[in-house]
Design an enzyme around this catalytic site. Structure first.
Site, PDB file in Angstrom:
ATOM      1  N   LYS A  47     105.379  36.585  46.056  1.00 23.75           N
ATOM      2  CA  LYS A  47     104.788  38.243  46.667  1.00 23.75           C
ATOM      3  C   LYS A  47     105.609  39.421  45.556  1.00 23.75           C
ATOM      4  O   LYS A  47     106.612  38.991  45.385  1.00 23.75           O
ATOM      5  CB  LYS A  47     105.149  38.091  47.671  1.00 23.75           C
ATOM      6  CG  LYS A  47     106.612  38.645  48.744  1.00 23.75           C
ATOM      7  CD  LYS A  47     107.086  37.853  49.679  1.00 23.75           C
ATOM      8  CE  LYS A  47     109.018  38.549  49.565  1.00 23.75           C
ATOM      9  NZ  LYS A  47     108.425  37.717  51.275  1.00 23.75           N
ATOM     10  N   TYR A 268     118.528  69.874  39.497  1.00 20.23           N
ATOM     11  CA  TYR A 268     118.136  70.662  40.973  1.00 20.23           C
ATOM     12  C   TYR A 268     119.148  70.494  41.683  1.00 20.23           C
ATOM     13  O   TYR A 268     120.186  70.113  42.364  1.00 20.23           O
ATOM     14  CB  TYR A 268     117.246  69.306  41.600  1.00 20.23           C
ATOM     15  CG  TYR A 268     115.952  69.421  40.250  1.00 20.23           C
ATOM     16  CD1 TYR A 268     115.346  70.846  40.837  1.00 20.23           C
ATOM     17  CD2 TYR A 268     115.180  68.129  40.342  1.00 20.23           C
ATOM     18  CE1 TYR A 268     113.529  70.966  39.825  1.00 20.23           C
ATOM     19  CE2 TYR A 268     114.059  68.397  39.718  1.00 20.23           C
ATOM     20  CZ  TYR A 268     113.150  69.757  39.692  1.00 20.23           C
ATOM     21  OH  TYR A 268     112.824  69.583  38.599  1.00 20.23           O
TER      22      TYR A 268
HETATM   23  C1  LIG Z   1     110.007  37.418  51.611  1.00 16.54           C
HETATM   24  C2  LIG Z   1     109.443  35.595  52.630  1.00 16.54           C
HETATM   25  C3  LIG Z   1     110.880  34.531  51.709  1.00 16.54           C
HETATM   26  C4  LIG Z   1     112.021  34.655  50.555  1.00 16.54           C
HETATM   27  O1  LIG Z   1     113.039  35.582  50.689  1.00 16.54           O
HETATM   28  P1  LIG Z   1     114.491  35.657  50.155  1.00 16.54           P
HETATM   29  O2  LIG Z   1     115.581  36.262  50.833  1.00 16.54           O
HETATM   30  O3  LIG Z   1     113.695  36.962  48.653  1.00 16.54           O
HETATM   31  O4  LIG Z   1     114.701  34.130  49.365  1.00 16.54           O
HETATM   32  C5  LIG Z   1     110.419  33.090  52.220  1.00 16.54           C
HETATM   33  N1  LIG Z   1     109.668  33.108  53.617  1.00 16.54           N
HETATM   34  C6  LIG Z   1     109.286  34.813  53.802  1.00 16.54           C
HETATM   35  C7  LIG Z   1     108.370  34.401  55.158  1.00 16.54           C
HETATM   36  C8  LIG Z   1     109.356  35.975  53.062  1.00 16.54           C
HETATM   37  O5  LIG Z   1     108.583  36.284  53.830  1.00 16.54           O
END
Ligand SMILES: *Cc1c(COP(=O)(O)O)cnc(C)c1O
Length: 380
Positions: A47, A268
């Site tokens: 994702k 800044y």
């Molecule tokens: C993002 C996510 C993962 C992966 O999690 P990590 O901590 O990055 O391994 C797994 N399951 C769900 C439902 C997620 O949203």
């Protein structure tokens, strides 16, 4: 290219800010996690563009390494990715099935994670219309209260067997809230709750563990693990520093060097004044490139392995380092500052910025030249 445009080979090209993504390292992390998760197979969570590293190249490398199951958050991400990974892989959409998205999701062949009863109803209705059983995952809430069916939803779903009867329920899943802390009592409570709910869906494969969950022991593993951050080199759990291979490397060139008298502030707000004279190097990377503004007067870079502190506030497009005492050649314009590399990893930067490695990775900017270290071509 005309002769006039051709670069003069005698003038070395000024180096670009370069983000390097090590795909073999991601594959090595996949192998390590898969071994830990076994006998449960391992899925890759890609994702948010594979946590900012490029969903297409990352997923293709993992597919070549034998991964056949992927998760994205959004249908739009599945639309981008699925044509590349092609048939033979399952691609799940974590954020569920929004009203109106049913046809597109089915046409694409993505698998929605059904997070509420109405999503199951709509997906099932489409399956009925099409006279086919559509694949689905069902997420249940085991304690995080973010996404997933409530116990009322589960009761209602099981009261109406025709809903699941029209589907091909591939996976029952839930998500840990505190798996990064192996001592959290809620981990065991979530495992117990998930186990109890899953007993009501005896035919379905179960998935609970994210990267950190894989390290919680046999109880947390179930039938499929879903790894994200640890694939990308993040420390999966407290106390496991250095277990995953480093994946990202970020080097940015110095574009200007100046001598600063004692007492002068810089940037800044003119913060970060010092009692001594200093040599300051400016790089063309700032918060617009995802370098957290919070690191002003706090964070670091490395030049030839030597730590150089960030001084002054971080600007949109630039920031400054105190390079006092380094050899002239090491800090001339065109010399590189390591922002992520062997001396400073994503967890180090996250700690300095009081955030998590996930945020450092997903904010990495779009102005870097991106290089991929690729896998050897498949044998045969
Ligand atoms: C993002 C996510 C993962 C992966 O999690 P990590 O901590 O990055 O391994 C797994 N399951 C769900 C439902 C997620 O949203």
């Amino acid at each position: 290219m005309s002769a006039a445009e051709r670069p003069d080979p005698a003038v070395p090209a000024f180096p670009a800010a370069t983000l390097t993504v090590d795909l073999p390292a991601i594959v090595a992390n996949f192998a390590l996690l898969a071994k830990r998760a076994a006998p449960a197979p391992l899925a890759a969570v890609v994702k948010a563009d594979a946590y900012g590293l490029g969903a297409v190249p990352v997923a293709l490398a993992l597919k070549q390494a034998g991964c056949t199951c992927f998760f994205v958050a959004e249908l739009s991400e599945a639309i981008t990715l699925l044509p590349h990974i092609g048939a033979g892989c399952d691609l799940y959409v974590l954020n569920g099935l929004r009203p109106g998205a049913e046809e597109a999701c089915a046409d694409l062949g993505a698998v929605p994670v059904l997070n509420a009863l109405d999503q199951a109803e709509r997906w099932s209705a489409l399956a009925g219309d099409r006279g086919t059983r559509l694949p689905a995952a069902i997420q249940v809430d085991s304690g995080m209260s973010r996404l997933g069916m409530t116990s009322e939803d589960v009761d209602a779903l099981l009261d109406r067997p025709e809903i699941l009867g029209r589907l091909r329920p591939l996976l029952l899943m839930s998500h840990f809230a505190c798996a990064d802390d192996p001592a959290a009592a809620t981990n065991g409570q979530q495992i117990a709750r998930f186990r109890a709910i899953s007993a009501r869906f005896p035919a379905m494969a179960r998935s609970l563990a994210n990267s950190a969950g894989i390290f919680l022991g046999d109880e947390a593993r179930f039938d499929l693990a879903r790894a994200g951050i640890a694939l990308y080199g993040g420390t999966p759990q407290e106390g496991r520093d250095g277990e995953m291979a480093r994946v990202v490397d970020l080097r940015v060139p110095i574009i200007q060097v100046r001598e600063l008298p004692a007492g002068a502030g810089l940037g800044y707000g003119l913060t970060g004044a010092a009692e001594r004279a200093r040599r300051i190097a400016t790089v063309a990377t700032g918060y617009a490139d995802g370098w957290p503004r919070r690191l002003g007067n706090v964070g670091s870079g490395f030049v030839g392995g030597v730590r150089v502190p960030i001084v002054g506030r971080i600007s949109m497009d630039s920031m400054m380092f105190d390079v006092t005492g380094l050899p002239d050649t090491a800090v001339a314009p065109g010399a590189m500052v390591e922002l992520l590399g062997p001396n400073q990893g994503i967890d180090d930067v996250a700690r300095d910025a009081e955030t998590i490695a996930y945020e450092i990775l997903t904010q990495l900017g779009r102005r870097y030249v991106r290089r991929y270290i690729t896998l050897p071509p498949p044998a045969g």
